[in-house]
Design a protein around this motif. Structure first.
Motif, PDB file in Angstrom:
ATOM      1  N   THR A 172       8.339  -1.892   2.278  1.00  0.00           N
ATOM      2  CA  THR A 172       7.583  -2.429   0.328  1.00  0.00           C
ATOM      3  C   THR A 172       8.142  -3.649   0.515  1.00  0.00           C
ATOM      4  OG1 THR A 172       7.421  -0.443  -0.950  1.00  0.00           O
ATOM      5  CG2 THR A 172       8.020  -2.192  -1.909  1.00  0.00           C
ATOM      6  N   LEU A 173       9.775  -4.127   0.618  1.00  0.00           N
ATOM      7  CA  LEU A 173      10.159  -5.080   0.138  1.00  0.00           C
ATOM      8  C   LEU A 173       9.789  -6.081   1.393  1.00  0.00           C
ATOM      9  CD1 LEU A 173      13.782  -3.920  -0.423  1.00  0.00           C
ATOM     10  CD2 LEU A 173      11.919  -4.408  -2.402  1.00  0.00           C
ATOM     11  N   TRP A 205      -1.091   1.101  -4.338  1.00  0.00           N
ATOM     12  CA  TRP A 205      -1.126   3.173  -4.277  1.00  0.00           C
ATOM     13  C   TRP A 205      -1.189   2.911  -6.586  1.00  0.00           C
ATOM     14  CZ3 TRP A 205       3.203   4.707  -6.457  1.00  0.00           C
ATOM     15  CH2 TRP A 205       4.259   4.559  -7.011  1.00  0.00           C
ATOM     16  N   ALA A 206      -1.027   2.201  -6.716  1.00  0.00           N
ATOM     17  CA  ALA A 206      -0.552   2.861  -8.584  1.00  0.00           C
ATOM     18  C   ALA A 206      -1.854   1.780  -9.070  1.00  0.00           C
ATOM     19  CB  ALA A 206       0.806   1.735  -8.581  1.00  0.00           C
ATOM     20  N   ILE A 207      -2.909   1.095  -8.486  1.00  0.00           N
ATOM     21  CA  ILE A 207      -3.564   0.385  -9.377  1.00  0.00           C
ATOM     22  C   ILE A 207      -4.937   1.430  -9.557  1.00  0.00           C
ATOM     23  CG2 ILE A 207      -5.788  -0.924  -9.260  1.00  0.00           C
ATOM     24  CD1 ILE A 207      -3.747  -3.431  -7.600  1.00  0.00           C
ATOM     25  N   THR A 236       0.811  -1.416   0.114  1.00  0.00           N
ATOM     26  CA  THR A 236      -0.048  -0.003  -0.136  1.00  0.00           C
ATOM     27  C   THR A 236       0.509   0.957  -0.240  1.00  0.00           C
ATOM     28  OG1 THR A 236       0.039   0.067   2.281  1.00  0.00           O
ATOM     29  CG2 THR A 236      -1.735  -1.331   1.359  1.00  0.00           C
ATOM     30  N   LEU A 237       0.142   2.577  -0.144  1.00  0.00           N
ATOM     31  CA  LEU A 237       0.955   3.830   0.134  1.00  0.00           C
ATOM     32  C   LEU A 237       1.840   3.779   0.797  1.00  0.00           C
ATOM     33  CD1 LEU A 237       2.176   5.589  -2.040  1.00  0.00           C
ATOM     34  CD2 LEU A 237      -0.567   7.303  -0.670  1.00  0.00           C
ATOM     35  N   GLU A 238       1.298   3.389   2.038  1.00  0.00           N
ATOM     36  CA  GLU A 238       1.725   3.354   3.665  1.00  0.00           C
ATOM     37  C   GLU A 238       2.818   2.980   3.456  1.00  0.00           C
ATOM     38  OE1 GLU A 238      -0.192   3.447   8.346  1.00  0.00           O
ATOM     39  OE2 GLU A 238      -1.205   2.919   6.736  1.00  0.00           O
ATOM     40  N   GLU A 239       2.568   1.471   3.299  1.00  0.00           N
ATOM     41  CA  GLU A 239       3.635   0.641   3.298  1.00  0.00           C
ATOM     42  C   GLU A 239       4.726   1.461   2.426  1.00  0.00           C
ATOM     43  OE1 GLU A 239       1.003  -3.520   4.380  1.00  0.00           O
ATOM     44  OE2 GLU A 239       1.626  -2.663   2.357  1.00  0.00           O
ATOM     45  N   ARG A 240       4.477   1.926   1.271  1.00  0.00           N
ATOM     46  CA  ARG A 240       6.118   2.154   0.844  1.00  0.00           C
ATOM     47  C   ARG A 240       5.830   3.256   1.364  1.00  0.00           C
ATOM     48  NH1 ARG A 240       9.748   1.965  -3.256  1.00  0.00           N
ATOM     49  NH2 ARG A 240       8.297   1.032  -4.410  1.00  0.00           N
ATOM     50  N   LYS A 241       5.670   4.407   1.822  1.00  0.00           N
ATOM     51  CA  LYS A 241       5.748   5.576   2.607  1.00  0.00           C
ATOM     52  C   LYS A 241       6.788   5.143   3.964  1.00  0.00           C
ATOM     53  CE  LYS A 241       2.301   8.778   1.027  1.00  0.00           C
ATOM     54  NZ  LYS A 241       1.208  10.083   1.446  1.00  0.00           N
TER      55      LYS A 241
END
Length: 252
Positions: free
Chosen positions: A143-144, A172-174, A134-139
């Motif tokens: 992510t990895l 978040w890109a979908i 998700t975007l929160e996880e990316r921020k």
């Protein structure tokens, strides 16, 4: 020029879209691809109710048909569900499992996705297993960690390159029009390849890893040229033959 590796796959996920009137799109796509020499496989995944109709429209073409989801049981008291065996009988060669919309909207865990993927493989079909942060996880810089956890939890033991496809789709890109940078895509796909090799041995090198998330004709070439990107799982752009063709032609 697309990256080297396993034969690519470009799969279109129609999601909850489609109608009898829309069958003109796959018919048109088949006609446009008739004389094109592709270096990739092409698939469309319509809603289950349209699988037989799409299969009939595509008869004699090079385009395969897949399903969007299935239950982990072969049959039983599961009102409203559909089994991998039913999808196979309808003409599918693969089934998407673990899409973020299933994980979010239906509370599907890695364990459930694993059971569904195993059912797909048992039916003799390819399981297209979706993972992504998700975007929160990316921020948060996770992510990895998230991708590794989902991959290990969702991939059935004994999976092979012939019955498994992995689709990395950052949530978040979908459908947002946003995409990771090519460096970010390459980093995640490299991690997935490394993990697959650890889980599957030499067979891990042959598993196709697709990228999904706002793939369109304008960015397909750049995304598909990244190392370990072996095709795409396409959403909205797969609903129109002309748009989908623009992505597929990366491999022409």
């Amino acid at each position: 020029m697309a990256s080297e590796g396993p034969r690519p796959l470009v799969a279109g996920n129609w999601k909850m879209n489609g109608s009898v009137a829309m069958l003109k799109e796959p018919r048109l796509l088949a006609a446009m691809l008739k004389d094109v020499k592709l270096k990739a496989d092409v698939m469309v995944c319509p809603p289950a109710i349209l699988v037989r109709r799409v299969k009939s429209v595509l008869k004699g073409s090079k385009i395969k048909v897949g399903g969007q989801d299935c239950h982990w049981a072969a049959s039983g008291a599961h009102t409203g569900d559909i089994s991998a065996e039913m999808l196979k009988e309808a003409g599918c060669t693969a089934v998407i499992v673990g899409h973020s919309e299933r994980r979010t909207n239906h509370g599907e865990t890695d364990e459930i996705v694993n059971k569904k993927a195993r059912a797909v493989q048992k039916a003799g079909l390819k399981a297209i297993i979706c993972i992504g942060e998700t975007l929160e996880e990316r921020k948060s810089g996770k992510t990895l960690e998230v991708v590794t956890r989902q991959l290990k939890g969702s991939l059935p033991e004994g999976s092979t390159a012939s019955d498994t496809v992995i689709a990395y789709e950052p949530v978040w890109a979908i459908g947002t029009g946003l995409t990771p940078t090519t460096a970010e895509v390459a980093e995640v796909h490299a991690l997935i390849r490394k993990e697959l090799s650890g889980l599957m041995g030499q067979d891990g090198a042959g598993v196709r890893i697709l990228y999904g998330g706002s793939v369109k004709p304008s960015n397909a070439e750049e995304l598909m040229s990244q190392p370990n990107v072996n095709g795409a799982l396409v959403g909205g752009a797969s609903l129109k033959a002309a748009d989908f063709l623009g992505i597929i032609k990366v491999y022409a």
